[in-house]
Design a protein around this motif. Structure first.
Motif, mmCIF file in Angstrom:
data_model
loop_
_atom_site.group_PDB
_atom_site.id
_atom_site.type_symbol
_atom_site.label_atom_id
_atom_site.label_comp_id
_atom_site.label_asym_id
_atom_site.label_seq_id
_atom_site.Cartn_x
_atom_site.Cartn_y
_atom_site.Cartn_z
ATOM 1 N N GLY A 29 2.734 7.483 3.193
ATOM 2 C CA GLY A 29 2.362 6.986 1.723
ATOM 3 C C GLY A 29 1.527 5.581 1.665
ATOM 4 O O GLY A 29 1.324 5.144 2.844
ATOM 5 N N GLY A 30 1.252 5.001 0.739
ATOM 6 C CA GLY A 30 0.428 4.127 0.480
ATOM 7 C C GLY A 30 -0.867 4.335 0.600
ATOM 8 O O GLY A 30 -1.250 5.170 1.410
ATOM 9 N N ASN A 31 -1.869 3.573 -0.422
ATOM 10 C CA ASN A 31 -3.175 3.805 -0.062
ATOM 11 C C ASN A 31 -3.737 2.472 0.418
ATOM 12 O O ASN A 31 -3.490 1.326 0.359
ATOM 13 C CB ASN A 31 -3.551 3.498 -1.563
ATOM 14 N N SER A 32 -4.856 2.902 1.432
ATOM 15 C CA SER A 32 -5.499 1.783 2.377
ATOM 16 C C SER A 32 -6.544 1.211 1.960
ATOM 17 O O SER A 32 -7.220 1.950 0.966
ATOM 18 C CB SER A 32 -5.962 2.683 3.528
ATOM 19 N N ILE A 33 -6.459 -0.104 1.927
ATOM 20 C CA ILE A 33 -7.427 -0.943 1.503
ATOM 21 C C ILE A 33 -8.174 -1.743 3.116
ATOM 22 O O ILE A 33 -7.483 -2.469 3.397
ATOM 23 C CB ILE A 33 -7.162 -1.994 0.569
ATOM 24 N N LYS A 34 -9.387 -1.885 3.111
ATOM 25 C CA LYS A 34 -9.896 -2.332 4.013
ATOM 26 C C LYS A 34 -10.719 -3.584 3.727
ATOM 27 O O LYS A 34 -11.568 -3.620 2.647
ATOM 28 C CB LYS A 34 -11.090 -1.528 4.765
ATOM 29 N N VAL A 35 -10.638 -4.603 4.204
ATOM 30 C CA VAL A 35 -11.208 -6.038 4.018
ATOM 31 C C VAL A 35 -11.801 -6.318 5.279
ATOM 32 O O VAL A 35 -11.050 -7.067 6.223
ATOM 33 C CB VAL A 35 -10.410 -7.050 3.392
ATOM 34 N N GLY A 36 -12.909 -6.317 5.549
ATOM 35 C CA GLY A 36 -13.497 -6.772 6.985
ATOM 36 C C GLY A 36 -12.907 -5.941 7.973
ATOM 37 O O GLY A 36 -12.744 -4.635 7.932
#
Length: 105
Positions: free
Chosen positions: A80-87
């Motif tokens: 689960g969980g939604n991935s978020i990329k920051v750099g």
């Protein structure tokens, strides 16, 4: 598919969502030896809470706040969980009810 943002502060969770950053496995031992990638593969189930939403309304319309707050260490499920990329950094968004436990230090 992962969402990409320039600054993590621009991400504000809604409802009972919790933004976390998973701990990374150690790549070096205490004595200074580097561990091979096969020994450090996989993700750890622990994370630090970065931000939380305000909560969800109950049957009477009263807002029920999430059970965790920013700065808490938590235990996550392996799915689960939604991935978020920051750099180069990766964060995840989970529902408050998906978080398994708080970790006291």
């Amino acid at each position: 598919m992962a969402a990409t943002f320039k600054n993590i502060r621009s991400v504000i969770p809604l409802f009972d969502r919790v933004l976390v950053q998973r701990f990374k496995p150690e790549t070096k031992t205490a004595s200074g030896l580097f561990l091979p990638s096969s020994a450090t593969s996989g993700t750890l189930p622990e994370a630090t809470v970065i931000a939380v939403g305000p909560g969800v309304p109950d049957r009477n319309g009263k807002i029920v706040p999430p059970s965790v707050s920013a700065g808490d260490r938590v235990l996550l499920p392996s799915w689960g969980g939604n991935s978020i990329k920051v750099g180069e950094e990766e964060y995840f968004m989970f529902k408050d009810s998906d978080i398994l436990a708080k970790i006291k230090e």
